[in-house]
Design an enzyme around this catalytic site. Structure first.
Site, PDB file in Angstrom:
ATOM      1  N   LYS A 105       0.774  -1.135  -0.112  1.00 33.63           N
ATOM      2  CA  LYS A 105       0.026   0.087  -0.076  1.00 33.63           C
ATOM      3  C   LYS A 105       0.803   1.477  -0.099  1.00 33.63           C
ATOM      4  O   LYS A 105       1.506   1.657   0.873  1.00 33.63           O
ATOM      5  CB  LYS A 105      -0.822  -0.116   1.293  1.00 33.63           C
ATOM      6  CG  LYS A 105      -1.889  -1.245   1.154  1.00 33.63           C
ATOM      7  CD  LYS A 105      -2.753  -1.166   2.607  1.00 33.63           C
ATOM      8  CE  LYS A 105      -3.784  -2.310   2.463  1.00 33.63           C
ATOM      9  NZ  LYS A 105      -4.521  -2.409   3.855  1.00 33.63           N
ATOM     10  N   LYS A 191      -5.102   5.980   2.731  1.00 31.24           N
ATOM     11  CA  LYS A 191      -5.568   6.063   4.146  1.00 31.24           C
ATOM     12  C   LYS A 191      -4.509   5.919   5.162  1.00 31.24           C
ATOM     13  O   LYS A 191      -4.898   6.430   6.284  1.00 31.24           O
ATOM     14  CB  LYS A 191      -6.601   4.603   4.475  1.00 31.24           C
ATOM     15  CG  LYS A 191      -5.894   3.304   4.064  1.00 31.24           C
ATOM     16  CD  LYS A 191      -5.013   2.882   5.328  1.00 31.24           C
ATOM     17  CE  LYS A 191      -4.326   1.516   4.951  1.00 31.24           C
ATOM     18  NZ  LYS A 191      -3.517   1.249   6.153  1.00 31.24           N
ATOM     19  N   THR A 248      -7.677   1.371  10.299  1.00 36.28           N
ATOM     20  CA  THR A 248      -6.148   2.135  10.519  1.00 36.28           C
ATOM     21  C   THR A 248      -6.217   3.255  11.294  1.00 36.28           C
ATOM     22  O   THR A 248      -5.447   3.491  11.986  1.00 36.28           O
ATOM     23  CB  THR A 248      -5.621   2.455   8.950  1.00 36.28           C
ATOM     24  OG1 THR A 248      -5.770   1.507   8.162  1.00 36.28           O
ATOM     25  CG2 THR A 248      -4.212   2.446   9.263  1.00 36.28           C
ATOM     26  N   ARG A 255       0.521   0.589  12.354  1.00 34.99           N
ATOM     27  CA  ARG A 255       2.033   1.382  12.777  1.00 34.99           C
ATOM     28  C   ARG A 255       1.820   2.777  12.214  1.00 34.99           C
ATOM     29  O   ARG A 255       2.336   3.719  12.823  1.00 34.99           O
ATOM     30  CB  ARG A 255       2.975   0.719  11.560  1.00 34.99           C
ATOM     31  CG  ARG A 255       3.417  -0.587  12.230  1.00 34.99           C
ATOM     32  CD  ARG A 255       2.436  -1.712  11.650  1.00 34.99           C
ATOM     33  NE  ARG A 255       2.240  -1.759  10.352  1.00 34.99           N
ATOM     34  CZ  ARG A 255       2.961  -2.519   9.662  1.00 34.99           C
ATOM     35  NH1 ARG A 255       4.100  -3.125   9.805  1.00 34.99           N
ATOM     36  NH2 ARG A 255       2.617  -2.359   8.180  1.00 34.99           N
TER      37      ARG A 255
HETATM   38  N1  LIG Z   1       1.148  -5.335   8.282  1.00 32.37           N
HETATM   39  C1  LIG Z   1      -0.290  -5.219   7.892  1.00 32.37           C
HETATM   40  O1  LIG Z   1      -1.315  -5.559   8.758  1.00 32.37           O
HETATM   41  C2  LIG Z   1      -0.516  -4.878   6.567  1.00 32.37           C
HETATM   42  C3  LIG Z   1       0.224  -4.233   5.803  1.00 32.37           C
HETATM   43  N2  LIG Z   1      -0.055  -4.034   4.238  1.00 32.37           N
HETATM   44  C4  LIG Z   1       1.079  -3.502   3.417  1.00 32.37           C
HETATM   45  O2  LIG Z   1       1.971  -4.590   3.109  1.00 32.37           O
HETATM   46  C5  LIG Z   1       3.339  -4.022   2.883  1.00 32.37           C
HETATM   47  C6  LIG Z   1       4.410  -4.590   3.670  1.00 32.37           C
HETATM   48  O3  LIG Z   1       4.146  -4.450   5.011  1.00 32.37           O
HETATM   49  P1  LIG Z   1       4.704  -5.204   6.168  1.00 32.37           P
HETATM   50  O4  LIG Z   1       4.655  -6.541   5.913  1.00 32.37           O
HETATM   51  O5  LIG Z   1       3.553  -4.983   7.316  1.00 32.37           O
HETATM   52  O6  LIG Z   1       5.892  -4.634   6.612  1.00 32.37           O
HETATM   53  P2  LIG Z   1       6.896  -5.111   7.532  1.00 32.37           P
HETATM   54  O7  LIG Z   1       7.750  -3.689   8.348  1.00 32.37           O
HETATM   55  O8  LIG Z   1       6.310  -5.865   8.752  1.00 32.37           O
HETATM   56  O9  LIG Z   1       8.071  -6.118   6.866  1.00 32.37           O
HETATM   57  C7  LIG Z   1       8.841  -5.557   5.969  1.00 32.37           C
HETATM   58  C8  LIG Z   1       9.450  -6.618   5.165  1.00 32.37           C
HETATM   59  O10 LIG Z   1      10.129  -6.279   3.887  1.00 32.37           O
HETATM   60  C9  LIG Z   1      11.454  -6.564   4.224  1.00 32.37           C
HETATM   61  N3  LIG Z   1      12.179  -5.783   2.993  1.00 32.37           N
HETATM   62  C10 LIG Z   1      12.400  -4.397   3.271  1.00 32.37           C
HETATM   63  N4  LIG Z   1      13.298  -4.117   2.363  1.00 32.37           N
HETATM   64  C11 LIG Z   1      13.104  -4.959   1.382  1.00 32.37           C
HETATM   65  C12 LIG Z   1      14.082  -5.333   0.168  1.00 32.37           C
HETATM   66  N5  LIG Z   1      14.619  -4.225  -0.329  1.00 32.37           N
HETATM   67  N6  LIG Z   1      13.868  -6.332  -0.312  1.00 32.37           N
HETATM   68  C13 LIG Z   1      12.980  -7.483   0.033  1.00 32.37           C
HETATM   69  N7  LIG Z   1      12.445  -7.140   1.246  1.00 32.37           N
HETATM   70  C14 LIG Z   1      12.716  -6.073   1.869  1.00 32.37           C
HETATM   71  C15 LIG Z   1      11.974  -6.282   5.475  1.00 32.37           C
HETATM   72  O11 LIG Z   1      13.088  -7.115   5.692  1.00 32.37           O
HETATM   73  P3  LIG Z   1      14.187  -6.444   6.807  1.00 32.37           P
HETATM   74  O12 LIG Z   1      13.772  -7.146   8.111  1.00 32.37           O
HETATM   75  O13 LIG Z   1      15.395  -6.735   6.241  1.00 32.37           O
HETATM   76  O14 LIG Z   1      13.832  -5.045   6.906  1.00 32.37           O
HETATM   77  C16 LIG Z   1      10.603  -7.087   6.046  1.00 32.37           C
HETATM   78  O15 LIG Z   1      10.713  -8.643   6.052  1.00 32.37           O
HETATM   79  C17 LIG Z   1       3.183  -2.455   3.273  1.00 32.37           C
HETATM   80  O16 LIG Z   1       3.164  -1.680   1.881  1.00 32.37           O
HETATM   81  C18 LIG Z   1       2.038  -2.452   3.994  1.00 32.37           C
HETATM   82  O17 LIG Z   1       1.597  -1.117   3.962  1.00 32.37           O
HETATM   83  C19 LIG Z   1      -1.268  -4.355   4.025  1.00 32.37           C
HETATM   84  C20 LIG Z   1      -2.075  -4.666   4.829  1.00 32.37           C
HETATM   85  C21 LIG Z   1      -1.834  -5.068   6.105  1.00 32.37           C
HETATM   86  O1  LIG Z   2      -2.949  -1.582   5.856  1.00 34.93           O
HETATM   87  C1  LIG Z   2      -3.087  -2.037   6.984  1.00 34.93           C
HETATM   88  C2  LIG Z   2      -4.566  -2.426   7.481  1.00 34.93           C
HETATM   89  O2  LIG Z   2      -5.477  -2.670   6.614  1.00 34.93           O
HETATM   90  C3  LIG Z   2      -2.047  -1.900   8.045  1.00 34.93           C
HETATM   91  O3  LIG Z   2      -1.852  -0.666   8.307  1.00 34.93           O
HETATM   92  P1  LIG Z   2      -0.587  -0.148   9.188  1.00 34.93           P
HETATM   93  O4  LIG Z   2       0.610  -0.173   8.117  1.00 34.93           O
HETATM   94  O5  LIG Z   2      -0.757   1.224   9.605  1.00 34.93           O
HETATM   95  O6  LIG Z   2      -0.294  -1.012  10.255  1.00 34.93           O
END
Ligand SMILES: NC(=O)C1=CN([C@@H]2O[C@H](COP(=O)(O)OP(=O)(O)OC[C@H]3O[C@@H](n4cnc5c(N)ncnc54)[C@H](OP(=O)(O)O)[C@@H]3O)[C@@H](O)[C@H]2O)C=CC1
Ligand SMILES: O=C(CO)COP(=O)(O)O
Length: 346
Positions: A105, A191, A248, A255
């Site tokens: 996102k 959002k 959110t 976060r």
């Molecule tokens: N968490 C949630 O509830 C939700 C998240 N999202 C979206 O999902 C996406 C990912 O978020 P989320 O999983 O929560 O993020 P996190 O912060 O939990 O994790 C990010 C991950 O991406 C890795 N990463 C960072 N840089 C790179 C790279 N260059 N190549 C490969 N991997 C990399 C990180 O590794 P490292 O440990 O090395 O930094 C880590 O494993 C975001 O856009 C978020 O908005 C959407 C819906 C729900």
């Molecule tokens: O997109 C999300 C829930 O739908 C997660 O939001 P945050 O990245 O703010 O945790």
């Protein structure tokens, strides 16, 4: 049992891998750091990002080529700033018939590209119409606990969205299709800006009225920007609009909300990001939206105010005062104007 690759081993990648494993698939969860993949394979947990038990049918990989080999579908779920880098590698291992779904996102500052557009630029031989987005109110922490959750999937090619619906839909995760990829991506990205604002408001000690105002008027800004790009305004009343705003802006899992809360309590951006240790997508997306609003003349006062707090060290209280004392106006006008213009001769 199909082989599915999930690229990105953060909170959301891990939660989606669990959904797919529960649906009977063999899942390869790719992490870009070897020690992270090794740790998950040894402990069956992802302690830093989502500390739940990882089912045996999920194996962590460090080598992307091995992770995606023979995969029937590839889920891309890294932070927006890593999308280009990941796709530059991924393009070497896919064909135009691969099923690709992203769940990221954000909007890229500078280029103002959505995630699917960035992916398409980095993988020019892969048909844009086959890229699917998955978005909606879905905190990883609750999805991993199998709590009831709803999301939307969208692609220009609706058959691809339906395939993604079949892949993810389960008794705990209800998946809807949408034919408006632009609206679904814009809603999911923007959002996060408003969630930062809701956190700031809570950090300042303002109450539920202020938060409801931010959600509602924030939605007006999201819809204004999205419809100016050509999105269906009704998408913003859906899961990747109102739905994701509610979850959110009101959840301690967010976060973006938590980062905003720390900002509202007087911390600066560096302190906040250090404390968070996970991606706070709204910080980059607010730069993009601020740029878009200035360049295109789209009215986005909440977004502009949040940008000033984060990047110009403006006192959050002064920003709220300014928002409350803007020129008086009518509530519903802009979107109906866009609709009239768009549909007047149809
Ligand atoms: N968490 C949630 O509830 C939700 C998240 N999202 C979206 O999902 C996406 C990912 O978020 P989320 O999983 O929560 O993020 P996190 O912060 O939990 O994790 C990010 C991950 O991406 C890795 N990463 C960072 N840089 C790179 C790279 N260059 N190549 C490969 N991997 C990399 C990180 O590794 P490292 O440990 O090395 O930094 C880590 O494993 C975001 O856009 C978020 O908005 C959407 C819906 C729900
Ligand atoms: O997109 C999300 C829930 O739908 C997660 O939001 P945050 O990245 O703010 O945790």
């Amino acid at each position: 049992m199909s082989k599915i690759a999930v690229l990105g081993a953060g909170s959301w990648g891990t939660a989606l891998a669990i959904v797919l494993a529960d649906n009977g698939h063999e899942v390869r969860l790719w992490a870009h750091r070897k020690e992270h993949a090794d740790e998950m394979n040894q402990t069956h947990r992802n302690e830093k990002y989502l500390d739940v038990e990882i089912p045996d049918t999920i194996t962590a990989f460090y080598n992307m080529e091995e992770a995606v080999k023979d995969a029937e579908a590839i889920i891309v779920v890294v932070p927006t700033k890593a999308i280009r880098e990941v796709c530059q590698q991924l393009k070497n291992y896919i064909s135009s018939s691969t099923q690709i779904i992203h769940a990221t996102k954000g909007i890229e500052p500078g280029t103002l590209k959505r995630v699917s557009e960035m992916m398409s630029e980095e993988m020019p031989d892969f048909p844009y119409e086959n890229i699917v987005v998955l978005s909606g109110p879905s905190h990883a922490e609750e999805v991993a606990l199998r709590h009831p959750t709803t999301v939307a999937v969208s692609a220009v090619n609706l058959d691809r969205a339906r395939q993604a619906q079949d892949l993810f839909n389960s008794e705990n995760l209800r998946v809807y299709t949408s034919d408006d990829i632009l609206g679904i991506e814009v809603g999911g990205a923007l959002k996060n800006i408003i969630a930062l604002g809701a956190g700031i408001s809570d950090g300042l000690g303002y109450g539920d009225n202020a938060k409801a105002a931010l959600i509602t008027r924030g939605l007006a800004e999201i819809a204004r920007l999205g419809t100016s790009l050509g999105a269906n305004p009704l998408s913003f009343l859906g899961l990747s609009g109102v739905g994701d705003l509610i979850v959110t802006c009101t959840s301690v899992h967010s976060r973006n909300w938590r980062a905003g809360n720390l900002l509202g309590k007087g911390n600066n951006l560096d302190q906040v990001l250090e404390e968070m240790g996970m991606v706070v997508e709204g910080v980059r997306t607010v730069q993009a939206a601020h740029q878009f609003a200035n360049e295109q003349g789209v009215e986005m006062p909440i977004t502009q105010g949040i940008y000033q707090i984060i990047f110009e060290d403006k006192d959050p209280k002064d920003v709220v005062d300014e928002l409350m004392n803007r020129n008086k106006r009518q509530e519903i006008d802009d979107i109906s104007g866009v609709l009239k213009e768009r549909y007047s001769d149809k």
